[in-house]
Scaffold this motif. Structure first.
Motif, PDB file in Angstrom:
ATOM      1  N   PHE A  65      -2.650  27.627  15.541  1.00  0.00           N
ATOM      2  CA  PHE A  65      -3.645  28.309  16.371  1.00  0.00           C
ATOM      3  C   PHE A  65      -4.248  29.347  15.426  1.00  0.00           C
ATOM      4  O   PHE A  65      -3.609  30.351  15.124  1.00  0.00           O
ATOM      5  N   GLN A  67      -7.806  30.479  15.163  1.00  0.00           N
ATOM      6  CA  GLN A  67      -9.044  31.234  15.366  1.00  0.00           C
ATOM      7  C   GLN A  67      -8.666  32.720  15.407  1.00  0.00           C
ATOM      8  O   GLN A  67      -7.995  33.164  16.349  1.00  0.00           O
ATOM      9  N   ASP A  69     -10.100  35.608  15.937  1.00  0.00           N
ATOM     10  CA  ASP A  69     -10.457  36.470  17.078  1.00  0.00           C
ATOM     11  C   ASP A  69      -9.612  36.124  18.304  1.00  0.00           C
ATOM     12  O   ASP A  69      -9.148  37.008  19.018  1.00  0.00           O
ATOM     13  N   ARG A  70      -9.419  34.836  18.531  1.00  0.00           N
ATOM     14  CA  ARG A  70      -8.646  34.416  19.713  1.00  0.00           C
ATOM     15  C   ARG A  70      -7.173  34.790  19.566  1.00  0.00           C
ATOM     16  O   ARG A  70      -6.508  35.119  20.553  1.00  0.00           O
ATOM     17  N   CYS A  71      -6.651  34.735  18.347  1.00  0.00           N
ATOM     18  CA  CYS A  71      -5.263  35.157  18.127  1.00  0.00           C
ATOM     19  C   CYS A  71      -5.095  36.633  18.497  1.00  0.00           C
ATOM     20  O   CYS A  71      -4.082  37.034  19.085  1.00  0.00           O
ATOM     21  N   GLU A  72      -6.099  37.441  18.151  1.00  0.00           N
ATOM     22  CA  GLU A  72      -6.019  38.874  18.445  1.00  0.00           C
ATOM     23  C   GLU A  72      -5.997  39.107  19.958  1.00  0.00           C
ATOM     24  O   GLU A  72      -5.295  39.982  20.450  1.00  0.00           O
ATOM     25  N   GLU A  73      -6.775  38.276  20.678  1.00  0.00           N
ATOM     26  CA  GLU A  73      -6.847  38.427  22.144  1.00  0.00           C
ATOM     27  C   GLU A  73      -5.610  37.860  22.824  1.00  0.00           C
ATOM     28  O   GLU A  73      -5.285  38.260  23.941  1.00  0.00           O
ATOM     29  N   ASP A  74      -4.967  36.894  22.205  1.00  0.00           N
ATOM     30  CA  ASP A  74      -3.836  36.212  22.837  1.00  0.00           C
ATOM     31  C   ASP A  74      -2.658  36.124  21.855  1.00  0.00           C
ATOM     32  O   ASP A  74      -2.289  35.051  21.380  1.00  0.00           O
ATOM     33  N   GLU A  77       0.210  33.558  22.471  1.00  0.00           N
ATOM     34  CA  GLU A  77      -0.066  32.170  22.104  1.00  0.00           C
ATOM     35  C   GLU A  77      -0.028  31.996  20.575  1.00  0.00           C
ATOM     36  O   GLU A  77       0.472  30.985  20.060  1.00  0.00           O
ATOM     37  N   TYR A 131      -3.219  37.003  13.702  1.00  0.00           N
ATOM     38  CA  TYR A 131      -3.123  35.670  13.096  1.00  0.00           C
ATOM     39  C   TYR A 131      -2.242  35.720  11.841  1.00  0.00           C
ATOM     40  O   TYR A 131      -1.275  34.952  11.703  1.00  0.00           O
TER      41      TYR A 131
END
Ligand SMILES: NC(=O)c1ccc[n+]([C@@H]2O[C@H](COP(=O)([O-])OP(=O)(O)OC[C@H]3O[C@@H](n4cnc5c(N)ncnc54)[C@H](OP(=O)(O)O)[C@@H]3O)[C@@H](O)[C@H]2O)c1
Length: 294
Positions: A65, A67, A69-74, A77, A131
């Protein structure tokens, strides 16, 4: 067809994974390509089932996983896939009597080194974002789970399949914008070592089927800024749109990124007997494969 134990490749439909599969086929290495629909790295029983059926000699885990930006938000996960998932793959590999290769990233470093220098495998990790931290945790968990392991760090990937097999990567984004006439503004104060997944895939298959252990940086040699990388792609593709050099601060982001995450490839060159092609040559080969050269 030989009857040797296969190399099991996880994340096999991804940008890097598909080129690891291609490299295994080209080298006549027995292999099994495992996509996300067949095996989920966070699902231990699915790993056990696959490895007990295949009896692999090596497991290469390129699933992630990633991405940023998405890792920072989630973060949950990010850690579930990149850290716990890496651990479960290593444990299942150990149970099957296989060695484990974990694909990691230049983002494990803080990037504070001066431009022109590069991180080697013995430099301490100090990730700046979720990330990078989740991948650094993955590296440590794999090492803790299984002695016969290898961490290969790649960076700034470009490959024919594109990330998540959908054709996208930095070069494709730049060329699309250039063909639309621009404007093109690209960061000129972040340094990295671009990595062709075709070259990295071939190197990873050689390392995976050898006996290298520990950490190896697998990138095309020589570092550059994102601006230099984009400018070269635009020029090679025969486009005449100007590429403006801008500081990273032009694109505000909640996520901190390393300023200089270039990776040294001396260890890789020793292991393979020669360095990978320089990134400019690798980029030309990529553009030819994608039909971007006239
Ligand atoms: N892209 C870069 O520039 C870059 C830079 C440095 C390091 N890396 C590392 O290089 C590796 C490969 O990156 P890439 O660009 O090839 O990524 P990619 O194209 O997104 O491929 C990753 C693959 O992993 C699969 N996957 C995701 N979650 C999974 C799960 N829980 N279980 C099993 N499979 C799962 C994805 O399948 P689905 O799409 O079907 O979910 C996808 O096929 C990653 O380890 C990444 O951290 C990448």
């Amino acid at each position: 067809m030989s009857s040797s134990k296969p190399v099991a490749i996880l994340g096999a439909t991804g940008q890097l994974g598909s080129d690891i599969v291609r490299a295994a086929a080209a080298a006549s290495v027995e292999h099994a390509a495992l996509g996300h629909d067949e095996v989920d790295v966070t699902d231990f029983p699915s790993l056990e089932r696959a490895f007990s059926r295949l009896q692999p000699s090596v497991v290469v885990n390129s699933a992630a996983f990633h991405q940023v930006d998405r890792c920072e938000e989630d973060p949950a996960e990010a850690y579930r896939v990149n850290a716990v998932g890496a651990l479960l793959v290593a444990r299942a590999a150990r149970t099957a009597g296989a060695r484990c290769v974990y694909v990691s990233t230049d983002y494990v470093f803080d990037g504070k080194r001066e431009a022109g220098s590069a991180y080697d495998e013995d430099d301490p990790v100090a990730p700046l974002n979720v990330y990078g931290a989740s991948k650094a945790a993955g590296e440590q968990l794999v090492a803790q789970a299984l002695e016969d392991h290898l961490v290969v760090r790649v960076s700034s990937l470009f490959g024919v399949a594109g990330a998540r097999g959908k054709g996208g990567n930095f070069i494709e984004t730049i060329l699309k914008k250039a063909r639309e006439g621009g404007p093109l503004k690209v960061v000129n104060d972040q340094w990295m070592t671009p990595t062709s997944t075709a070259d990295a895939g071939a190197a990873i298959i050689r390392l995976a089927t050898g006996d290298a252990r520990g950490v190896v940086h697998v990138t095309n040699p020589e570092q550059c800024t994102w601006h230099a990388f984009a400018s070269e792609a635009v020029a090679l593709a025969g486009l005449t749109v100007p590429v403006e050099a801008v500081p990273a601060a032009t694109f505000p982001s909640k996520v901190r990124r390393p300023r200089n995450s270039a990776l040294d490839t001396g260890r890789l060159s020793k292991l393979l007997g020669a360095p990978l092609p320089r990134w400019r040559d690798a980029l030309r080969a990529y553009l030819a494969a994608k039909g971007h050269l006239n």
